[in-house]
Write an enzyme that holds these catalytic residues in place. Structure first.
Site, PDB file in Angstrom:
ATOM      1  N   LYS A  98       0.875  -1.170   0.000  1.00  0.00           N
ATOM      2  CA  LYS A  98       0.000   0.000   0.000  1.00  0.00           C
ATOM      3  C   LYS A  98       0.912   1.219   0.000  1.00  0.00           C
ATOM      4  O   LYS A  98       1.604   1.484   0.984  1.00  0.00           O
ATOM      5  CB  LYS A  98      -0.917   0.015   1.227  1.00  0.00           C
ATOM      6  CG  LYS A  98      -1.828   1.236   1.256  1.00  0.00           C
ATOM      7  CD  LYS A  98      -2.579   1.346   2.575  1.00  0.00           C
ATOM      8  CE  LYS A  98      -3.337   2.673   2.624  1.00  0.00           C
ATOM      9  NZ  LYS A  98      -3.942   2.917   3.956  1.00  0.00           N
ATOM     10  N   GLY A 159      -8.291   9.330   9.177  1.00  0.00           N
ATOM     11  CA  GLY A 159      -8.663   9.405  10.582  1.00  0.00           C
ATOM     12  C   GLY A 159      -9.676  10.468  10.934  1.00  0.00           C
ATOM     13  O   GLY A 159     -10.003  10.640  12.120  1.00  0.00           O
ATOM     14  N   ALA A 186      -9.590   5.698   3.783  1.00  0.00           N
ATOM     15  CA  ALA A 186      -9.403   6.885   4.613  1.00  0.00           C
ATOM     16  C   ALA A 186     -10.666   7.738   4.739  1.00  0.00           C
ATOM     17  O   ALA A 186     -11.362   7.989   3.755  1.00  0.00           O
ATOM     18  CB  ALA A 186      -8.267   7.766   4.101  1.00  0.00           C
ATOM     19  N   GLY A 187     -10.942   8.155   5.969  1.00  0.00           N
ATOM     20  CA  GLY A 187     -12.032   9.081   6.243  1.00  0.00           C
ATOM     21  C   GLY A 187     -13.357   8.441   6.601  1.00  0.00           C
ATOM     22  O   GLY A 187     -14.295   9.142   6.974  1.00  0.00           O
ATOM     23  N   ASN A 208      -9.407   1.865   9.368  1.00  0.00           N
ATOM     24  CA  ASN A 208      -8.722   1.487  10.602  1.00  0.00           C
ATOM     25  C   ASN A 208      -9.356   2.198  11.799  1.00  0.00           C
ATOM     26  O   ASN A 208      -9.938   1.586  12.682  1.00  0.00           O
ATOM     27  CB  ASN A 208      -7.238   1.806  10.497  1.00  0.00           C
ATOM     28  CG  ASN A 208      -6.398   1.226  11.631  1.00  0.00           C
ATOM     29  OD1 ASN A 208      -5.230   0.922  11.454  1.00  0.00           O
ATOM     30  ND2 ASN A 208      -6.951   1.054  12.817  1.00  0.00           N
TER      31      ASN A 208
END
Length: 260
Positions: A98, A159, A186-187, A208
């Site tokens: 990644k 995040g 992401a987000g 995550n």
């Protein structure tokens, strides 16, 4: 639900990160609850984590039986990312990477110029590159030209939990790149966001913080599991078109029903 990416068959469309959980055991339980078959791991995190109770972080990940997707988080130049990718391949034994090259420390937005340069080098070096990128169509095309096997456009800054801040751009990517594996990365803040991404036709969701920062990461991981499946099923079923005005569900005919 079976699909294929980078010559690997998968049943789950949920990619889950392994950072910032309350404990290693919670991380392991959350991954199992999610049903994810691909987990991301950063080389810098692995080095910093060291051992927990005498058990190296990497050995714990091996217990899961998942495909590892190492990332180059923390890199700010193509040269840094390429060097870290080679180290990750040696450590984790996979050509998957990644690719992250960050250009702004406030938004953690990718530096698209360095990103394309790094992707070209890594593809030539035999890596299967999954770039974390913006939702810009032209940048995405350049990354595909560089040899990337998939694209991982952001929904919002890493995040932030803001969800899909530009669904129109993501929809355009899906429409213009119909044969490219697209993974929203992401987000994502809630299962609703993941469902929305899948309803746009994306192939998978990577997240995550939305799980690791939840009050109950294990239950949240399971919630995302079902949300992603629901979104994919809705996409495959064909979502009804929006209308500008009301459309009667039951048509009115000239004759009333007669009930005996």
């Amino acid at each position: 639900m079976s699909w294929q990416i980078a010559d690997t068959g998968l049943d789950s469309r949920f990619f889950l990160g392994t950072a910032a959980y309350p404990s290693p055991q919670v991380m392991l339980d959350a991954v199992r609850a999610s049903g994810a078959q691909v987990v991301t791991v950063g080389l810098k995190r692995q080095a910093a984590a060291g051992a927990h109770g005498g058990r190296p972080f990497f050995s714990m990940l091996q217990e899961l039986g998942c495909h590892l997707l190492p990332n180059t988080a923390g890199c700010g130049t193509a040269a840094e990312a390429v060097a870290l990718a080679h180290m990750a391949r040696e450590l984790f034994g996979t050509s998957w990477i990644k690719l992250e090259v960050i250009g702004d420390e406030h938004t953690l937005q990718p530096d698209v110029f360095e990103l394309v340069a790094a992707a070209e080098t890594l593809a030539r070096d035999g890596f299967q590159v999954f770039p974390y990128c913006t939702d810009d169509l032209i940048v995405c095309r350049r990354l595909l030209d560089a040899g990337c096997v998939a694209l991982m456009p952001w929904a919002a800054p890493i995040g932030s939990g803001q969800g899909l801040i530009n669904p129109s751009a993501l929809r355009t990517l899906r429409e213009r790149l119909p044969d490219t594996p697209l993974i929203v990365d992401a987000g994502i803040g809630s299962p609703m966001d993941a469902t929305q991404a899948m309803e746009l036709g994306f192939d998978a969701v990577l997240l995550n913080s939305a799980v690791s920062r939840a009050l109950d990461p294990v239950r949240m991981a399971e919630a995302f599991k079902w949300a992603i499946q629901a979104g994919r099923l809705a996409w495959e079923a064909g979502i009804m078109a929006e209308q500008d005005m009301a459309v009667a569900t039951t048509p009115v005919s000239g004759r009333p029903f007669v009930l005996d």
